[in-house]
Motif scaffolding. Structure first.
Motif, PDB file in Angstrom:
ATOM      1  N   ILE A 267       2.206 -23.970 -15.057  1.00 44.28           N
ATOM      2  CA  ILE A 267       2.743 -23.219 -14.820  1.00 44.28           C
ATOM      3  C   ILE A 267       1.460 -21.898 -14.571  1.00 44.28           C
ATOM      4  CG2 ILE A 267       3.515 -21.162 -15.248  1.00 44.28           C
ATOM      5  CD1 ILE A 267       5.286 -23.534 -17.128  1.00 44.28           C
TER       6      ILE A 267
ATOM      7  N   PHE B  28      -1.453 -18.967 -16.843  1.00 43.14           N
ATOM      8  CA  PHE B  28      -1.021 -20.177 -18.239  1.00 43.14           C
ATOM      9  C   PHE B  28      -2.532 -20.591 -18.731  1.00 43.14           C
ATOM     10  CE2 PHE B  28       2.935 -17.526 -17.473  1.00 43.14           C
ATOM     11  CZ  PHE B  28       3.589 -17.112 -18.703  1.00 43.14           C
TER      12      PHE B  28
ATOM     13  N   LYS C  53       0.846 -26.908 -27.271  1.00 41.25           N
ATOM     14  CA  LYS C  53      -1.014 -27.038 -26.905  1.00 41.25           C
ATOM     15  C   LYS C  53      -1.823 -25.357 -26.355  1.00 41.25           C
ATOM     16  CE  LYS C  53       1.542 -30.792 -24.000  1.00 41.25           C
ATOM     17  NZ  LYS C  53       2.166 -30.711 -22.525  1.00 41.25           N
TER      18      LYS C  53
HETATM   19  N1  COA Z   1       1.622 -24.617 -17.331  1.00 40.76           N
HETATM   20  C1  COA Z   1       1.838 -25.991 -18.061  1.00 40.76           C
HETATM   21  N2  COA Z   1       0.869 -27.003 -18.974  1.00 40.76           N
HETATM   22  C2  COA Z   1      -0.396 -26.584 -19.309  1.00 40.76           C
HETATM   23  C3  COA Z   1      -0.461 -24.936 -18.608  1.00 40.76           C
HETATM   24  C4  COA Z   1       0.016 -24.716 -17.744  1.00 40.76           C
HETATM   25  N3  COA Z   1      -1.070 -23.743 -16.907  1.00 40.76           N
HETATM   26  N4  COA Z   1      -2.217 -25.713 -18.528  1.00 40.76           N
HETATM   27  C5  COA Z   1      -2.230 -26.449 -19.336  1.00 40.76           C
HETATM   28  N5  COA Z   1      -1.340 -27.483 -19.818  1.00 40.76           N
HETATM   29  C6  COA Z   1      -1.830 -28.576 -20.314  1.00 40.76           C
HETATM   30  C7  COA Z   1      -1.900 -29.614 -19.657  1.00 40.76           C
HETATM   31  O1  COA Z   1      -0.732 -30.251 -18.359  1.00 40.76           O
HETATM   32  C8  COA Z   1      -1.964 -30.822 -20.336  1.00 40.76           C
HETATM   33  O2  COA Z   1      -0.825 -31.416 -21.004  1.00 40.76           O
HETATM   34  P1  COA Z   1      -0.899 -33.033 -21.534  1.00 40.76           P
HETATM   35  O3  COA Z   1      -2.102 -32.426 -22.917  1.00 40.76           O
HETATM   36  O4  COA Z   1       0.331 -32.862 -21.999  1.00 40.76           O
HETATM   37  O5  COA Z   1      -1.128 -33.856 -20.671  1.00 40.76           O
HETATM   38  C9  COA Z   1      -3.031 -29.797 -21.617  1.00 40.76           C
HETATM   39  O6  COA Z   1      -2.266 -28.350 -21.003  1.00 40.76           O
HETATM   40  C10 COA Z   1      -4.334 -29.427 -21.291  1.00 40.76           C
HETATM   41  O7  COA Z   1      -4.227 -29.346 -20.068  1.00 40.76           O
HETATM   42  P2  COA Z   1      -5.757 -29.681 -19.454  1.00 40.76           P
HETATM   43  O8  COA Z   1      -5.891 -29.227 -17.908  1.00 40.76           O
HETATM   44  O9  COA Z   1      -6.478 -30.566 -19.660  1.00 40.76           O
HETATM   45  O10 COA Z   1      -6.434 -28.053 -19.617  1.00 40.76           O
HETATM   46  P3  COA Z   1      -7.111 -27.762 -19.328  1.00 40.76           P
HETATM   47  O11 COA Z   1      -8.493 -26.151 -20.729  1.00 40.76           O
HETATM   48  O12 COA Z   1      -8.419 -28.116 -18.172  1.00 40.76           O
HETATM   49  O13 COA Z   1      -6.985 -26.066 -18.477  1.00 40.76           O
HETATM   50  C11 COA Z   1      -6.434 -24.358 -16.406  1.00 40.76           C
HETATM   51  C12 COA Z   1      -7.493 -24.969 -18.540  1.00 40.76           C
HETATM   52  C13 COA Z   1      -6.996 -23.485 -16.571  1.00 40.76           C
HETATM   53  C14 COA Z   1      -7.081 -25.274 -14.933  1.00 40.76           C
HETATM   54  C15 COA Z   1      -5.229 -24.878 -16.587  1.00 40.76           C
HETATM   55  O14 COA Z   1      -4.694 -24.500 -17.654  1.00 40.76           O
HETATM   56  C16 COA Z   1      -3.950 -24.637 -15.787  1.00 40.76           C
HETATM   57  O15 COA Z   1      -4.386 -25.313 -14.547  1.00 40.76           O
HETATM   58  N6  COA Z   1      -3.961 -22.740 -15.108  1.00 40.76           N
HETATM   59  C17 COA Z   1      -3.689 -22.813 -14.530  1.00 40.76           C
HETATM   60  C18 COA Z   1      -4.187 -22.039 -13.368  1.00 40.76           C
HETATM   61  C19 COA Z   1      -4.406 -20.796 -13.697  1.00 40.76           C
HETATM   62  O16 COA Z   1      -3.924 -19.756 -14.159  1.00 40.76           O
HETATM   63  N7  COA Z   1      -5.703 -21.016 -13.468  1.00 40.76           N
HETATM   64  C20 COA Z   1      -6.232 -19.735 -14.567  1.00 40.76           C
HETATM   65  C21 COA Z   1      -6.970 -19.423 -15.022  1.00 40.76           C
HETATM   66  S1  COA Z   1      -8.215 -17.587 -15.562  1.00 40.76           S
END
Ligand code: COA
Length: 378
Positions: A263, A266, A315
């Motif tokens: 989403i 977030f 999470k």
């Molecule tokens: N909505 C739902 N689930 C989410 C999520 C989100 N926005 N962001 C992370 N998760 C979940 C993942 O599905 C994963 O679940 P799993 O362990 O069951 O597979 C877990 O959280 C970890 O995700 P991961 O991608 O490894 O975390 P990350 O630290 O690399 O992610 C982002 C960081 C920003 C890439 C990620 O939170 C995201 O894509 N957010 C949405 C895009 C966004 O708002 N970006 C702006 C950031 S300021």
């Protein structure tokens, strides 16, 4: 064995380089467990409440808040660069109006960079002459790119307005109410620096090769456009705007979580707690929405946030800055596709600061890879 690392030199690494420390910095301090963000020792909330982007860009770049004289000099320097080369505007007219404004903006910046008033040089002194020009040119070019979406011509700058208000004037064609200019300025301050995130890393990789600061910023712009990064404020708002009130938001959130959807607005790579910039921008977004009769959108956001944060608490997923900036930019009058632009204008101060901090004796960034036969991991 060319390009590979022999087994004894292998290091452990995490997906997405998570947890990797790439150097020291005096520019910002981010605590992802406590939700704290400091620029040069000042809390971001304190800066956003009291300071303008001119002051904070000076702090981020030069290491200190300017006194009155220095602020005048820095503001004058920024003001001197408010009129980018016309060639960049001519290039805009050749671009399709439906192209993303961030792509148009980047293209214009690349054209403007070919018209820089001094010879290309990677000398440190020459690099230090560039930040004011980049900060001001990009604002004028971004405003023109946003107006181009509606087929409108660019507008000349207003010398009587500060960086934030002038950008809004050049974009919207009207002087913004003081509260909106202030709210927008606070959003620039809150997004002016965030450590070595993906876009800053892209900029750093470019500057480390001996390239110029403008090329480094162009690399940052490309990295920022992705939906996981700066592009998320557009998708987060579009998602929210499609929801018909708080009850619909709760139902949608429950479904999205059950379906395992990612989403926008977030989650964060660093913050495993509330993103401190959300609290900083909350009062501004709420007030500007209310002033435009859009309080229901705010209620919808709160409902969505509560539902998602509670469903994904295990999470440690919380609302991030990109989920809230659109709630400020929409009532001010920016179209959703333009939302990544203010983020880009603000954060390039941080990219340039990291590049200039790295430059004096920074080696060319060139990490290795571990060769795995046929892509198979052992
Ligand atoms: N909505 C739902 N689930 C989410 C999520 C989100 N926005 N962001 C992370 N998760 C979940 C993942 O599905 C994963 O679940 P799993 O362990 O069951 O597979 C877990 O959280 C970890 O995700 P991961 O991608 O490894 O975390 P990350 O630290 O690399 O992610 C982002 C960081 C920003 C890439 C990620 O939170 C995201 O894509 N957010 C949405 C895009 C966004 O708002 N970006 C702006 C950031 S300021």
């Amino acid at each position: 064995m060319i390009g590979s690392i022999s087994p004894p030199a292998r290091q452990r690494y995490q997906r997405g380089l998570e947890g990797l420390v790439a150097g020291d910095t005096a520019i910002s301090d981010i605590d992802g467990e406590q939700g704290r963000l400091y620029y040069r020792g000042y809390a971001v909330g304190e800066l956003a409440a009291e300071r303008t982007f001119e002051e904070v860009s000076h702090l981020v770049l030069f290491g200190e808040l300017p006194d009155a004289r220095r602020l005048r000099e820095w503001s004058d320097e920024l003001g001197r660069w408010r009129q980018p080369p016309r060639a960049a505007f001519d290039a805009l007219r050749a671009l399709p109006v439906h192209a993303h404004p961030l792509a148009q903006h980047r293209t214009m910046m690349a054209v403007a960079a070919c018209h820089i008033p001094e010879a290309e040089s990677s000398e440190l002194a020459a690099q230090w002459r560039r930040p004011a020009r980049i900060l001001s040119w990009t604002a004028a070019l971004a405003a023109a790119a946003i107006r181009h979406l509606d087929g409108l011509p660019d507008l000349p700058p207003r010398d009587d307005l500060g960086y934030a208000a002038n950008f809004l004037y050049q974009t919207l064609g009207r002087i913004p109410p003081a509260a909106e200019a202030r709210a927008f300025d606070a959003s620039l301050v809150a997004q002016a620096e965030h450590g070595l995130h993906s876009a800053a890393l892209a900029a750093l990789a470019v500057i480390s090769t001996g390239a110029d600061l403008g090329s480094a910023v162009l690399a940052g712009m490309g990295a920022l456009s992705g939906v996981r990064h700066g592009g998320a404020n557009q998708t987060a708002f579009e998602m929210l705007a499609a929801l018909d009130g708080p009850a619909a938001a709760r139902a949608w959130a429950r479904r999205a979580v059950a379906e395992g959807r990612r989403i926008p607005g977030f989650g964060h790579r660093v913050y495993k707690c509330p993103d401190p910039r959300v609290a900083v921008l909350e009062p501004h977004a709420r007030a500007v929405l209310a002033a435009h009769g859009m309080a229901r959108l705010w209620e919808t956001y709160l409902a969505l946030r509560e539902e998602i944060e509670s469903a994904l608490a295990a999470k440690r997923i919380h609302a991030n800055v990109d989920g809230i900036t659109g709630l400020l930019y929409h009532p001010i009058g920016l179209p959703p596709s333009a939302f990544p632009i203010p983020f880009c204008l603000a954060i390039q101060a941080g990219w340039m600061a990291h590049c200039l901090e790295y430059l004096p004796d920074g080696a060319m960034l060139s990490p290795g890879l571990v060769y795995v036969k046929d892509g198979a991991k052992d």
